[in-house]
Write a protein that holds these residues in place. Structure first.
Motif, PDB file in Angstrom:
ATOM      1  N   GLY A  10     -19.556  -0.176   4.613  1.00 45.60           N
ATOM      2  CA  GLY A  10     -19.320  -1.146   3.529  1.00 45.60           C
ATOM      3  C   GLY A  10     -19.461  -2.573   4.023  1.00 45.60           C
ATOM      4  N   THR A  11     -19.388  -3.495   3.091  1.00 42.64           N
ATOM      5  CA  THR A  11     -19.431  -4.926   3.412  1.00 42.64           C
ATOM      6  C   THR A  11     -18.025  -5.504   3.306  1.00 42.64           C
ATOM      7  N   ASP A  12     -17.846  -6.656   3.963  1.00 37.62           N
ATOM      8  CA  ASP A  12     -16.493  -7.249   4.011  1.00 37.62           C
ATOM      9  C   ASP A  12     -15.998  -7.761   2.668  1.00 37.62           C
ATOM     10  N   GLY A  13     -16.879  -7.790   1.650  1.00 35.62           N
ATOM     11  CA  GLY A  13     -16.450  -8.200   0.327  1.00 35.62           C
ATOM     12  C   GLY A  13     -15.395  -7.282  -0.269  1.00 35.62           C
ATOM     13  N   ILE A  14     -15.298  -6.036   0.278  1.00 36.07           N
ATOM     14  CA  ILE A  14     -14.303  -5.086  -0.241  1.00 36.07           C
ATOM     15  C   ILE A  14     -12.937  -5.393   0.333  1.00 36.07           C
ATOM     16  N   TRP A  15     -12.776  -5.334   1.648  1.00 35.26           N
ATOM     17  CA  TRP A  15     -11.444  -5.493   2.235  1.00 35.26           C
ATOM     18  C   TRP A  15     -10.964  -6.947   2.325  1.00 35.26           C
ATOM     19  N   GLU A  16     -11.908  -7.892   2.162  1.00 37.56           N
ATOM     20  CA  GLU A  16     -11.478  -9.290   2.145  1.00 37.56           C
ATOM     21  C   GLU A  16     -11.257  -9.836   0.718  1.00 37.56           C
ATOM     22  N   ALA A  17     -11.402  -8.973  -0.266  1.00 37.15           N
ATOM     23  CA  ALA A  17     -11.168  -9.392  -1.658  1.00 37.15           C
ATOM     24  C   ALA A  17      -9.690  -9.753  -1.851  1.00 37.15           C
ATOM     25  N   ARG A  18      -9.429 -10.784  -2.680  1.00 37.75           N
ATOM     26  CA  ARG A  18      -8.053 -11.243  -2.918  1.00 37.75           C
ATOM     27  C   ARG A  18      -7.750 -11.213  -4.423  1.00 37.75           C
ATOM     28  N   ASN A  19      -6.452 -11.025  -4.708  1.00 36.71           N
ATOM     29  CA  ASN A  19      -6.015 -11.085  -6.107  1.00 36.71           C
ATOM     30  C   ASN A  19      -5.591 -12.518  -6.452  1.00 36.71           C
ATOM     31  N   ARG A  20      -4.995 -12.701  -7.636  1.00 35.72           N
ATOM     32  CA  ARG A  20      -4.624 -14.054  -8.085  1.00 35.72           C
ATOM     33  C   ARG A  20      -3.526 -14.672  -7.226  1.00 35.72           C
ATOM     34  N   GLU A  21      -2.729 -13.811  -6.598  1.00 35.59           N
ATOM     35  CA  GLU A  21      -1.662 -14.314  -5.734  1.00 35.59           C
ATOM     36  C   GLU A  21      -2.158 -14.650  -4.340  1.00 35.59           C
ATOM     37  N   GLY A  22      -3.439 -14.381  -4.067  1.00 34.17           N
ATOM     38  CA  GLY A  22      -4.005 -14.681  -2.756  1.00 34.17           C
ATOM     39  C   GLY A  22      -3.859 -13.557  -1.748  1.00 34.17           C
ATOM     40  N   LYS A  23      -3.352 -12.404  -2.173  1.00 32.34           N
ATOM     41  CA  LYS A  23      -3.171 -11.280  -1.247  1.00 32.34           C
ATOM     42  C   LYS A  23      -4.495 -10.559  -1.031  1.00 32.34           C
ATOM     43  N   MET A  24      -4.764 -10.194   0.266  1.00 33.03           N
ATOM     44  CA  MET A  24      -6.018  -9.533   0.611  1.00 33.03           C
ATOM     45  C   MET A  24      -5.906  -8.018   0.388  1.00 33.03           C
ATOM     46  N   PHE A  25      -7.021  -7.434  -0.074  1.00 33.71           N
ATOM     47  CA  PHE A  25      -7.040  -5.995  -0.363  1.00 33.71           C
ATOM     48  C   PHE A  25      -6.864  -5.167   0.912  1.00 33.71           C
ATOM     49  N   GLY A  26      -7.610  -5.513   1.982  1.00 33.74           N
ATOM     50  CA  GLY A  26      -7.481  -4.828   3.269  1.00 33.74           C
ATOM     51  C   GLY A  26      -8.141  -3.452   3.283  1.00 33.74           C
ATOM     52  N   LYS A  27      -7.998  -2.787   4.431  1.00 35.64           N
ATOM     53  CA  LYS A  27      -8.614  -1.458   4.600  1.00 35.64           C
ATOM     54  C   LYS A  27      -7.637  -0.320   4.354  1.00 35.64           C
ATOM     55  N   GLU A  28      -6.348  -0.610   4.350  1.00 39.14           N
ATOM     56  CA  GLU A  28      -5.358   0.458   4.182  1.00 39.14           C
ATOM     57  C   GLU A  28      -5.525   1.206   2.867  1.00 39.14           C
ATOM     58  N   PRO A  29      -5.756   0.518   1.730  1.00 43.15           N
ATOM     59  CA  PRO A  29      -5.973   1.264   0.488  1.00 43.15           C
ATOM     60  C   PRO A  29      -7.176   2.209   0.586  1.00 43.15           C
ATOM     61  N   ILE A  30      -8.217   1.802   1.348  1.00 42.59           N
ATOM     62  CA  ILE A  30      -9.394   2.659   1.512  1.00 42.59           C
ATOM     63  C   ILE A  30      -9.009   3.912   2.301  1.00 42.59           C
ATOM     64  N   TYR A  31      -8.248   3.691   3.379  1.00 36.42           N
ATOM     65  CA  TYR A  31      -7.791   4.836   4.164  1.00 36.42           C
ATOM     66  C   TYR A  31      -6.988   5.811   3.304  1.00 36.42           C
ATOM     67  N   GLU A  32      -6.117   5.253   2.489  1.00 34.46           N
ATOM     68  CA  GLU A  32      -5.228   6.094   1.698  1.00 34.46           C
ATOM     69  C   GLU A  32      -6.005   6.908   0.664  1.00 34.46           C
ATOM     70  N   ILE A  33      -6.991   6.276   0.030  1.00 34.08           N
ATOM     71  CA  ILE A  33      -7.786   6.989  -0.977  1.00 34.08           C
ATOM     72  C   ILE A  33      -8.550   8.141  -0.331  1.00 34.08           C
ATOM     73  N   VAL A  34      -9.149   7.890   0.834  1.00 33.63           N
ATOM     74  CA  VAL A  34      -9.921   8.946   1.507  1.00 33.63           C
ATOM     75  C   VAL A  34      -8.991  10.071   1.966  1.00 33.63           C
ATOM     76  N   ARG A  35      -7.835   9.709   2.514  1.00 33.05           N
ATOM     77  CA  ARG A  35      -6.889  10.745   2.972  1.00 33.05           C
ATOM     78  C   ARG A  35      -6.416  11.618   1.802  1.00 33.05           C
ATOM     79  N   GLN A  36      -6.142  10.970   0.691  1.00 33.94           N
ATOM     80  CA  GLN A  36      -5.608  11.703  -0.454  1.00 33.94           C
ATOM     81  C   GLN A  36      -6.682  12.505  -1.188  1.00 33.94           C
ATOM     82  N   ASN A  37      -7.957  12.160  -0.971  1.00 30.92           N
ATOM     83  CA  ASN A  37      -9.017  12.821  -1.742  1.00 30.92           C
ATOM     84  C   ASN A  37     -10.183  13.247  -0.854  1.00 30.92           C
ATOM     85  N   PRO A  38      -9.952  14.010   0.210  1.00 34.67           N
ATOM     86  CA  PRO A  38     -11.078  14.412   1.079  1.00 34.67           C
ATOM     87  C   PRO A  38     -12.006  15.432   0.434  1.00 34.67           C
TER      88      PRO A  38
END
Length: 609
Positions: free
Chosen positions: A542-570
């Motif tokens: 992937g490109t860094d536009g995914i994990w460096e994306a921020r919400n309105r509060e300025g919080k970064m998305f990061g890679k942890e949500p990606i890890y969690e989705i893959v773990r939960q749905n292999p």
């Protein structure tokens, strides 16, 4: 509530209503002020008239009064009878004096013995003549009793008033009486003097009794009809020598002015209708109202004319805007004025030209987006043993993210190439650089299966194209050998790919050295290898536009949500995993603005051997 839909209605209301209120307020205040001023001026003028009339009466009374005072001073004076006779002669010479009567008290009969009646010669024949040298009795003191009310005198056949002096001896006993009879009509002729100017006028005593008046109806007493205004006047004339009393109402129905005489216990009273006094202000109010109506009418015409021109120009702009909305870029609007509307028209013309250029640029951008979208894979590849899915979304019409599926080297060599790239920046320049890199990479990958040489050659070509521009491109090229289940990759400054093993529930990063493409054309890239690509393992590029994306509060998305989705749905397909990650990113950002392009490729090993 009234809804004002047109500019004409709003401007007429907001401009005309304040003007009308202002004119009404000024007229009302002016009327009140003028009314008070006129009433005050009438009161002052009436007081002066009454004062002048009272002064005439006082002057006629003061002459005999002064002579009586001199007569009083002859008391107990030697040879006083000569002076007294002279005074009596002077009294009879006064025009208003009808007769002079001197009487002495007879002590035995306690009656007055008249020395004689001195009647003014030119007013009638004397009844009794007082001879010169007649005997005079001595008196010690004297005092003036006052002025008697008017009574009818049969001797002169007219109303008269009397000035009476009592003559007293040393013991204070009355010894004589001197009476000066004056014709009442010579003191005050209320019917012919005209000082009241056709208004009701009266002469009253201190108790309000009417002595004479101008009305045809006989009046006896002020307030005899319980008239509130007359009762107030009666009270006022007992408290002060002059004044003005106003009746109730606006304007008052009647106004009364009064002035007290100094030489007699009488008061002059004048009654005037309020409408007559305020007739000038009534006429003024009529003409002011008429002028105000005409003035407001012309204001309306002026407002309509000004608003009509303004609204016409605005309608022209509105019609032109509607045509532009339909894509009809007509000729520029004529600028008719130099005011704000003219500036609006000029700005609209400038905007139309710029909008036309932007629409042209928008069409070109749409075409560029269409071309760029065609450069990306139209569908996911169908490769036996592999489940591959990819997706790319741009934050602008065009972008710099890139992914592709390649045939590495000769056909049927069992190698499948997957590449993900990210050009610095956004827009047309990034899209052009991405297209250049794609063409170069596709052409070079068909000549050799050495991915390090492929990337190195592409870098040389890009470095020549972007030198001195400051642009570059990161890239991750992965080669999957389906025969020996090995992986080979080259990192050109891109984020490492992620390898997930569901058996161990661990993520591994496919790392390796390497600069971004276009930075240094002399740089030689190296390939990295890994064997044992087992069934069920998942690779994410992937490109860094995914994990460096921020919400309105300025919080970064990061890679942890990606890890969690893959773990939960292999067990999900590659496409379902891609969609799940994109959906979670969209939920995370909410209505926040996306600042970078995002691209993701998921490779799932379904090999059975």
């Amino acid at each position: 509530m009234i809804q004002l839909k047109s500019l004409n209605q709003r401007m007429a209301l907001y401009m005309l209503l304040p003007v009308a209120i202002l004119l009404f307020g000024m007229g009302f205040a002016g009327f009140i002020y003028a009314k008070k001023s006129l009433l005050q001026q009438w009161g002052e003028a009436t007081t002066l008239k009454l004062q002048r009339a009272a002064h005439h009466v006082d002057m006629r009374l003061s002459a005999p009064k002064e002579l009586l005072k001199v007569f009083h001073k002859t008391a107990d004076k030697p040879y006083a009878h000569y002076v007294q006779e002279a005074i009596i002669e002077q009294l009879k010479e006064i025009d208003s004096v009808a007769r002079v009567s001197l009487a002495w008290m007879d002590k035995q009969s306690e009656r007055y013995n008249h020395m004689g009646h001195v009647q003014n010669g030119h007013r009638g024949t004397p009844h009794h003549a007082m001879k010169k040298g007649s005997a005079m009795m001595r008196f010690h003191q004297a005092g003036l009793l006052g002025v008697t009310p008017p009574t009818y005198d049969s001797l002169i056949e007219n109303e008269t008033v009397s000035l009476i002096s009592q003559l007293k001896d040393e013991g204070g006993q009355t010894v004589g009486k001197l009476e000066v009879v004056l014709r009442f009509d010579t003191l005050i002729d209320i019917d012919d003097s005209g000082w009241w100017e056709n208004q009701k006028a009266f002469l009253v005593d201190n108790d309000g009794k009417v002595i004479t008046g101008t009305t045809s109806k006989a009046r006896r007493q002020l307030g005899e009809n319980n008239n509130t205004l007359e009762l107030e006047t009666l009270k006022a004339l007992k408290e002060k020598p002059f004044g003005t009393i106003f009746d109730q109402g606006h304007p008052p129905s009647e106004v009364i002015g009064f002035y007290r005489l100094k030489e007699a216990p009488w008061t002059l009273v004048i009654v005037a209708p309020g409408k007559e006094i305020l007739s000038p202000i009534t006429s003024f109010r009529f003409y002011y109202s008429l002028t105000g109506v005409v003035f407001i009418f012309f204001i309306i015409l002026l407002i309509r004319w000004v608003i009509g021109r303004t609204v016409s120009s605005i309608k022209d702009v509105s019609s032109a805007a509607e045509r532009i909305a339909k894509g009809q870029f007509s000729t520029s609007l004529p600028v008719k004025t130099r005011d704000e509307v003219g500036e609006l028209t000029q700005s609209f013309n400038t905007m139309m030209i710029q909008l036309k250029e932007r629409m042209k640029l928008k069409r070109e951008l749409d075409l560029a987006m269409e071309v760029q979208q065609n450069l990306l894979p139209k569908s996911d590849p169908k490769i036996e043993g592999l489940d591959i899915a990819g997706k790319s979304e741009y934050c602008d019409e065009t972008g710099g993210d890139y992914y592709d599926f390649l045939n590495i080297g000769e056909r049927k060599n069992g190698k499948v190439g997957v590449v993900v790239g990210d050009v610095s920046g956004h827009g047309i320049p990034s899209a052009l650089l991405m297209a250049t890199a794609r063409a170069s990479l596709r052409q070079r990958s068909q000549l050799s299966d050495d991915i390090a040489s492929i990337i190195s050659d592409v870098n040389v070509q890009l470095a020549k194209d972007v030198e001195d521009s400051g642009r570059y491109m990161t890239m991750f090229l992965l080669s999957i050998n389906l025969i020996d289940r090995s992986l080979e990759w080259v990192r050109a400054g891109h984020d490492p790919a992620l390898l997930y093993d569901p058996n161990t529930d661990k993520f591994h990063e496919l790392k390796g050295p390497g600069f971004a493409l276009g930075v240094d054309q002399e740089w030689r890239y190296e390939a990295n290898k890994k064997s044992g690509f087992a069934k069920g393992q998942i690779i994410l590029l992937g490109t860094d536009g995914i994990w460096e994306a921020r919400n309105r509060e300025g919080k970064m998305f990061g890679k942890e949500p990606i890890y969690e989705i893959v773990r939960q749905n292999p067990d999900l397909s590659a496409k379902e995993i891609v969609d799940a990650i994109f959906s979670e990113l969209t939920r995370f950002q909410g209505d926040g603005k996306r600042e970078d392009d995002i691209t993701l490729v998921v490779i799932k090993n379904d090999l059975d051997y």
